[in-house]
Design an enzyme around this catalytic site. Structure first.
Site, PDB file in Angstrom:
ATOM      1  N   HIS A  69       0.860  -1.188   0.000  1.00 22.04           N
ATOM      2  CA  HIS A  69       0.000   0.000   0.000  1.00 22.04           C
ATOM      3  C   HIS A  69       0.888   1.227   0.000  1.00 22.04           C
ATOM      4  O   HIS A  69       1.952   1.216   0.614  1.00 22.04           O
ATOM      5  CB  HIS A  69      -0.896  -0.002   1.248  1.00 22.04           C
ATOM      6  N   ASP A  78      -8.000  -5.475   0.350  1.00 23.35           N
ATOM      7  CA  ASP A  78      -8.505  -6.322  -0.735  1.00 23.35           C
ATOM      8  C   ASP A  78      -8.142  -7.788  -0.586  1.00 23.35           C
ATOM      9  O   ASP A  78      -8.654  -8.623  -1.315  1.00 23.35           O
ATOM     10  CB  ASP A  78      -7.940  -5.832  -2.077  1.00 23.35           C
TER      11      ASP A  78
HETATM   12  N1  ACO Z   1       4.073  -7.616  -4.814  1.00 25.85           N
HETATM   13  C1  ACO Z   1       5.400  -7.605  -5.018  1.00 25.85           C
HETATM   14  N2  ACO Z   1       6.181  -6.507  -4.894  1.00 25.85           N
HETATM   15  C2  ACO Z   1       5.583  -5.366  -4.548  1.00 25.85           C
HETATM   16  C3  ACO Z   1       4.192  -5.287  -4.331  1.00 25.85           C
HETATM   17  C4  ACO Z   1       3.424  -6.456  -4.465  1.00 25.85           C
HETATM   18  N3  ACO Z   1       2.107  -6.451  -4.271  1.00 25.85           N
HETATM   19  N4  ACO Z   1       3.846  -4.016  -4.020  1.00 25.85           N
HETATM   20  C5  ACO Z   1       4.983  -3.323  -4.047  1.00 25.85           C
HETATM   21  N5  ACO Z   1       6.028  -4.124  -4.356  1.00 25.85           N
HETATM   22  C6  ACO Z   1       7.457  -3.727  -4.454  1.00 25.85           C
HETATM   23  C7  ACO Z   1       7.730  -2.965  -5.746  1.00 25.85           C
HETATM   24  O1  ACO Z   1       8.165  -3.829  -6.779  1.00 25.85           O
HETATM   25  C8  ACO Z   1       8.794  -2.003  -5.308  1.00 25.85           C
HETATM   26  O2  ACO Z   1      10.034  -2.691  -5.281  1.00 25.85           O
HETATM   27  P1  ACO Z   1      11.409  -1.885  -5.623  1.00 25.85           P
HETATM   28  O3  ACO Z   1      11.555  -0.846  -4.574  1.00 25.85           O
HETATM   29  O4  ACO Z   1      12.443  -2.954  -5.556  1.00 25.85           O
HETATM   30  O5  ACO Z   1      11.219  -1.324  -6.991  1.00 25.85           O
HETATM   31  C9  ACO Z   1       8.432  -1.656  -3.865  1.00 25.85           C
HETATM   32  O6  ACO Z   1       7.689  -2.793  -3.383  1.00 25.85           O
HETATM   33  C10 ACO Z   1       7.597  -0.405  -3.723  1.00 25.85           C
HETATM   34  O7  ACO Z   1       6.503  -0.520  -4.615  1.00 25.85           O
HETATM   35  P2  ACO Z   1       5.802   0.708  -5.353  1.00 25.85           P
HETATM   36  O8  ACO Z   1       5.028   0.208  -6.518  1.00 25.85           O
HETATM   37  O9  ACO Z   1       6.839   1.768  -5.622  1.00 25.85           O
HETATM   38  O10 ACO Z   1       4.848   1.209  -4.217  1.00 25.85           O
HETATM   39  P3  ACO Z   1       3.618   2.146  -4.416  1.00 25.85           P
HETATM   40  O11 ACO Z   1       3.394   2.788  -3.109  1.00 25.85           O
HETATM   41  O12 ACO Z   1       3.790   3.020  -5.600  1.00 25.85           O
HETATM   42  O13 ACO Z   1       2.441   1.110  -4.783  1.00 25.85           O
HETATM   43  C11 ACO Z   1       0.585  -0.341  -4.668  1.00 25.85           C
HETATM   44  C12 ACO Z   1       1.434   0.725  -3.941  1.00 25.85           C
HETATM   45  C13 ACO Z   1       0.146   0.199  -6.050  1.00 25.85           C
HETATM   46  C14 ACO Z   1      -0.670  -0.602  -3.851  1.00 25.85           C
HETATM   47  C15 ACO Z   1       1.428  -1.626  -4.837  1.00 25.85           C
HETATM   48  O14 ACO Z   1       1.840  -2.102  -3.564  1.00 25.85           O
HETATM   49  C16 ACO Z   1       0.689  -2.719  -5.600  1.00 25.85           C
HETATM   50  O15 ACO Z   1       0.691  -2.706  -6.841  1.00 25.85           O
HETATM   51  N6  ACO Z   1       0.027  -3.674  -4.861  1.00 25.85           N
HETATM   52  C17 ACO Z   1      -0.785  -4.681  -5.512  1.00 25.85           C
HETATM   53  C18 ACO Z   1      -2.103  -4.068  -5.936  1.00 25.85           C
HETATM   54  C19 ACO Z   1      -3.036  -3.849  -4.763  1.00 25.85           C
HETATM   55  O16 ACO Z   1      -3.225  -4.705  -3.912  1.00 25.85           O
HETATM   56  N7  ACO Z   1      -3.671  -2.666  -4.759  1.00 25.85           N
HETATM   57  C20 ACO Z   1      -4.664  -2.326  -3.750  1.00 25.85           C
HETATM   58  C21 ACO Z   1      -4.234  -1.124  -2.975  1.00 25.85           C
HETATM   59  S1  ACO Z   1      -5.375  -0.824  -1.661  1.00 25.85           S
HETATM   60  C22 ACO Z   1      -6.704  -0.089  -2.383  1.00 25.85           C
HETATM   61  O17 ACO Z   1      -6.659   0.520  -3.404  1.00 25.85           O
HETATM   62  C23 ACO Z   1      -7.961  -0.222  -1.654  1.00 25.85           C
END
Ligand code: ACO
Length: 432
Positions: free
Chosen positions: A308, A366
């Site tokens: 998140h 979720d």
């Molecule tokens: N699985 C694996 N790796 C992940 C995940 C994941 N679910 N989420 C983040 N990471 C990793 C990224 O690859 C990144 O790694 P790096 O630093 O080596 O490049 C690091 O963690 C940070 O990730 P970002 O994408 O930069 O984090 P951001 O804050 O932009 O994204 C998000 C947050 C979009 C929710 C992301 O965690 C994600 O895509 N999760 C899966 C989708 C999801 O569950 N969304 C629901 C959100 S809650 C809602 O909307 C109600």
């Protein structure tokens, strides 16, 4: 927000600027950069707004490190346990918990707006039956401005209030009818003697040919899902609503924009994507393979329902959802649900894995919600529409807060331009 005596000093080239600072009632201090361009001739660069407060707000607060979510100061766990959705709506909209008389008046106002203009049925019928219900919702909610002109004047506080009540009251009817339309079943009209969640479940699952009794445990679970999703600070869809409304657009158009944003798999679409992922994993023994894929930089796969932008600890809503998942599956007599087993084991393994620990990736709301909705009988395509029903009160509350702010300005971010500089047009025969 109050100005503090603190300032931040920014030095670049031969300039030194003293930037005022502000203190929120909770959360980190804020550097006010509104005059930065005027005084320093520079912009800031913050794609995804990771360090930018886009507005001042009094509605919802998240402490991402603690894993805390407050609506108007009240912890989400307490509201999920002791309150109910319409009371939470009142709290969000007006800032305080209602007295018994205020609650009764509010609930009757919402209840008296649940029906849709009859002509809207024709609008529904224009869509293909196999359209995604979110596509239908974006269209129908946008079209509300064509049906309810008497609540589109954003400068009239009474019309703003009516628009807010209409949105909260009609969204369940719209979502349920989008569902019914996709099934080829007749639309079921709202029943005002039922509570908000029961009425919604009935509009989704009743058919005119037979009676439908809403199970109170399912209604309670539905109500809790609505409560948990009601608002969440300046998330992508809420920011979209605010951005759309900053131009003075009418509330129905702004909420339609929010629904469009919510649809994406990184936001509201994640609950659908998460259940699909859990089903794809299928059995507990497949989990390690998917954990490895999630960690592989060359593989676009991500563990849906994990991570998140703000929570760097457990999403408090995920804990409540996990409890609800057990309750609902129990009620439905679903024993040894393989998907729930995969979810619990996946959570356990991920929480012990160095990659997830280091990046502070925890289950979000979720992760378990899809399992509950599936057990209730909703297809995955309805998961995001249900989220939209819940979030409507948050969007409309944030919209009202923004519109009543005397400091309202159109949202217009700057950019770091890296394209070509000015050049002259080349005739086609001279290109190549
Ligand atoms: N699985 C694996 N790796 C992940 C995940 C994941 N679910 N989420 C983040 N990471 C990793 C990224 O690859 C990144 O790694 P790096 O630093 O080596 O490049 C690091 O963690 C940070 O990730 P970002 O994408 O930069 O984090 P951001 O804050 O932009 O994204 C998000 C947050 C979009 C929710 C992301 O965690 C994600 O895509 N999760 C899966 C989708 C999801 O569950 N969304 C629901 C959100 S809650 C809602 O909307 C109600």
């Amino acid at each position: 927000m109050s100005k503090t005596s603190k300032t931040a000093t920014l030095s670049f080239d031969d300039k030194t600027l003293e930037l005022p600072m502000m203190s929120p009632s909770a959360g980190p201090d804020v550097i006010d950069i509104q005059k930065l361009y005027a005084q320093g001739g520079v912009f800031t660069f913050d794609p995804g707004y990771t360090s930018t407060a886009s507005c001042e707000s009094t509605i919802t607060f998240i402490d991402g490190d603690k894993g805390e979510l407050l609506y108007r100061g009240y912890p989400i766990e307490q509201l999920a346990e002791k309150s109910h959705f319409l009371e939470v709506c009142y709290l969000l909209l007006y800032g305080e918990l209602p007295t018994a008389a205020q609650a009764e008046d509010f609930e009757s106002r919402v209840t008296n707006h649940t029906m849709l203009h009859e002509q809207m049925q024709n609008f529904f019928r224009g869509f293909r039956r196999d359209a995604h219900p979110m596509a239908v919702m974006v269209g129908v909610v946008g079209a509300m401005s064509a049906f309810y002109h008497d609540s589109t004047d954003i400068n009239d506080p009474w019309q703003r209030e009516v628009a807010a009540i209409r949105m909260i009251a009609k969204m369940p009817t719209i979502a349920a009818w989008a569902f019914k339309y996709s099934l080829g079943q007749p639309f079921i009209y709202p029943r005002n003697d039922l509570d908000y969640a029961s009425n919604f479940l009935r509009m989704c699952f009743a058919v005119p040919a037979e009676d439908y009794e809403v199970d109170p445990i399912l209604a309670r679970a539905m109500d809790r899902i609505f409560t948990l999703h009601a608002d969440h600070e300046q998330n992508a869809s809420t920011s979209t609503v605010r951005m759309a409304s900053s131009s003075g657009a009418n509330p129905f158009a702004c909420i339609a924009a929010g629904i469009a944003c919510l649809w994406g798999p990184a936001h509201g679409g994640a609950n659908q994507a998460c259940l699909e992922m859990l089903r794809e994993i299928g059995t507990v023994d497949q989990i390690p393979e998917y954990i490895e894929r999630a960690k592989d930089k060359d593989d676009p796969f991500r563990l849906m329902g994990f991570g998140h932008r703000v929570y760097k600890n457990f999403d408090p809503r995920a804990k409540v959802m996990k409890e609800s998942a057990d309750e609902v599956l129990d009620l439905m007599g679903i024993e040894n649900n393989e998907t729930l087993k995969v979810a619990k084991e996946l959570e356990r393994i991920a929480l012990e894995d160095e990659y997830f620990i280091e990046k502070k990736l925890y289950p979000n709301v979720d992760f378990y919600s899809g399992i509950i909705l599936d057990a209730m009988g909703f297809p995955t395509s309805m998961f995001t529409p249900l989220f939209a029903v819940s979030r409507t009160v948050g969007w409309i509350t944030q919209w009202k807060e923004m519109i009543s702010d005397p400091m309202l300005r159109i949202g217009r971010p700057r950019q770091l331009y890296t394209g070509p500089t000015r050049r002259d047009y080349i005739e086609v025969e001279n290109r190549g």
